[in-house]
Design a protein around this motif. Structure first.
Motif, mmCIF file in Angstrom:
data_model
loop_
_atom_site.group_PDB
_atom_site.id
_atom_site.type_symbol
_atom_site.label_atom_id
_atom_site.label_comp_id
_atom_site.label_asym_id
_atom_site.label_seq_id
_atom_site.Cartn_x
_atom_site.Cartn_y
_atom_site.Cartn_z
ATOM 1 N N PHE A 1 1.017 -1.135 0.102
ATOM 2 C CA PHE A 1 0.004 0.123 -0.132
ATOM 3 C C PHE A 1 0.916 1.168 -0.076
ATOM 4 O O PHE A 1 1.676 1.308 0.714
ATOM 5 N N GLN A 2 0.540 2.183 -1.065
ATOM 6 C CA GLN A 2 1.345 3.534 -0.974
ATOM 7 C C GLN A 2 0.276 4.587 -1.207
ATOM 8 O O GLN A 2 -0.792 4.301 -2.170
ATOM 9 N N ARG A 3 0.532 5.724 -0.804
ATOM 10 C CA ARG A 3 -0.381 6.800 -1.052
ATOM 11 C C ARG A 3 0.507 8.041 -0.842
ATOM 12 O O ARG A 3 1.228 8.340 0.056
ATOM 13 N N ALA A 4 0.494 9.043 -2.072
ATOM 14 C CA ALA A 4 1.276 10.196 -2.104
ATOM 15 C C ALA A 4 0.702 11.277 -0.982
ATOM 16 O O ALA A 4 -0.596 11.312 -0.617
ATOM 17 N N GLN A 5 1.532 11.822 -0.299
ATOM 18 C CA GLN A 5 1.232 12.814 0.625
ATOM 19 C C GLN A 5 0.129 13.811 0.212
ATOM 20 O O GLN A 5 0.524 14.541 -0.922
ATOM 21 N N GLY A 6 -0.709 14.328 0.852
ATOM 22 C CA GLY A 6 -1.975 15.158 0.231
ATOM 23 C C GLY A 6 -2.619 14.605 -1.195
ATOM 24 O O GLY A 6 -3.117 15.386 -1.573
ATOM 25 N N SER A 7 -2.609 13.479 -1.481
ATOM 26 C CA SER A 7 -3.272 12.966 -2.335
ATOM 27 C C SER A 7 -4.142 11.975 -1.967
ATOM 28 O O SER A 7 -4.086 10.947 -1.068
ATOM 29 N N LEU A 8 -5.289 11.749 -2.822
ATOM 30 C CA LEU A 8 -6.252 10.462 -2.417
ATOM 31 C C LEU A 8 -6.246 9.252 -3.481
ATOM 32 O O LEU A 8 -6.749 8.506 -3.346
ATOM 33 N N GLU A 9 -5.243 9.474 -3.984
ATOM 34 C CA GLU A 9 -4.682 8.273 -5.193
ATOM 35 C C GLU A 9 -3.836 7.091 -4.229
ATOM 36 O O GLU A 9 -2.837 7.522 -3.839
ATOM 37 N N ALA A 10 -4.500 6.063 -4.276
ATOM 38 C CA ALA A 10 -3.976 4.917 -3.494
ATOM 39 C C ALA A 10 -3.403 3.763 -4.446
ATOM 40 O O ALA A 10 -3.964 3.677 -5.537
ATOM 41 N N VAL B 1 -3.103 -2.396 -8.179
ATOM 42 C CA VAL B 1 -4.398 -1.568 -8.472
ATOM 43 C C VAL B 1 -4.166 -0.161 -8.102
ATOM 44 O O VAL B 1 -3.406 0.194 -7.145
ATOM 45 N N VAL B 2 -4.806 0.843 -8.717
ATOM 46 C CA VAL B 2 -4.787 2.300 -8.459
ATOM 47 C C VAL B 2 -6.264 2.693 -8.033
ATOM 48 O O VAL B 2 -7.184 2.257 -9.093
ATOM 49 N N PHE C 1 -10.090 -1.311 5.394
ATOM 50 C CA PHE C 1 -9.032 -1.699 4.182
ATOM 51 C C PHE C 1 -7.973 -1.735 5.018
ATOM 52 O O PHE C 1 -7.300 -0.724 5.751
ATOM 53 N N ARG C 2 -7.018 -2.932 4.799
ATOM 54 C CA ARG C 2 -5.910 -3.046 5.236
ATOM 55 C C ARG C 2 -4.859 -4.127 4.599
ATOM 56 O O ARG C 2 -5.705 -4.751 3.657
ATOM 57 N N GLU C 3 -3.749 -4.193 4.751
ATOM 58 C CA GLU C 3 -2.754 -5.152 4.103
ATOM 59 C C GLU C 3 -3.147 -6.498 4.586
ATOM 60 O O GLU C 3 -3.768 -6.568 5.672
ATOM 61 N N LYS C 4 -2.999 -7.360 3.708
ATOM 62 C CA LYS C 4 -3.348 -8.756 4.294
ATOM 63 C C LYS C 4 -4.821 -9.212 4.685
ATOM 64 O O LYS C 4 -5.179 -10.240 5.355
ATOM 65 N N GLN C 5 -5.705 -8.497 3.942
ATOM 66 C CA GLN C 5 -7.084 -8.679 4.258
ATOM 67 C C GLN C 5 -7.710 -8.837 2.891
ATOM 68 O O GLN C 5 -7.080 -8.043 1.983
ATOM 69 N N ALA C 6 -8.881 -9.146 3.075
ATOM 70 C CA ALA C 6 -9.572 -9.632 1.749
ATOM 71 C C ALA C 6 -10.198 -8.298 1.080
ATOM 72 O O ALA C 6 -10.645 -7.347 1.935
#
Length: 157
Positions: A65-74, A87-88, A97-102
């Motif tokens: 999981f990555q999200r740029a600072q001040g952005s809603l793009e994940a 996935v974008v 929503f978390r890593e290692k979750q469905a």
């Protein structure tokens, strides 16, 4: 032909034609709104259409999981145990929503990544949609992964 019979025949033909047109429009609308569930492995094998809208299901990969600072793009990756799909998603992710979750994401392929319009996270500790559970179960069997049994629910009297 008798004029009364001819008028009745015209009305019946018009009703049949209208019913046929209505059925065709309903079928077309349903087909446009159907979204099938695929795992990353199925997507990479080309089982989806080139510009088809579908649901991508699996688990969020660890440390993806990555999200740029001040952005809603994940940006994150979804895996089924065999393959991973980038996935974008632009928007607010669900609280669960978390890593290692469905997760199930609805959207379409753009190039080599999946662009999600909607992201749904699992509901609680034991919930996973049946379609995803079935496909993940096949991947677990293929890779000899031990499957944990869900805890039985307590009965109330």
């Amino acid at each position: 032909m008798n004029p009364i019979r001819r008028n009745r025949l015209i009305w019946i033909a018009a009703l049949v034609a209208a019913a046929g047109i209505a059925a065709a429009m309903i079928t077309y609308a349903i087909q446009r709104n159907i979204t099938y569930l695929f795992t990353p492995s199925e997507v990479l094998r080309g089982e989806t259409g080139a510009h088809a809208r579908f649901r991508l299901g699996g688990m969020v990969s660890a440390n993806s999981f990555q999200r740029a600072q001040g952005s809603l793009e994940a940006h994150f990756r979804v895996t089924d145990g065999d393959a991973e799909m980038p996935v974008v998603y632009t928007g607010i992710l669900p609280d669960l929503f978390r890593e290692k979750q469905a997760v199930i994401a609805t959207g379409r392929m753009e190039g080599n990544h999946f662009v999600a319009e909607q992201v749904l996270a699992k509901h609680d500790e034991t919930y996973m949609p049946k379609e995803v559970a079935d496909k993940m179960g096949m991947a677990h069997k293929k890779h000899d992964v031990e499957i944990q049994a869900a805890a039985p629910m307590a009965e109330t009297k």
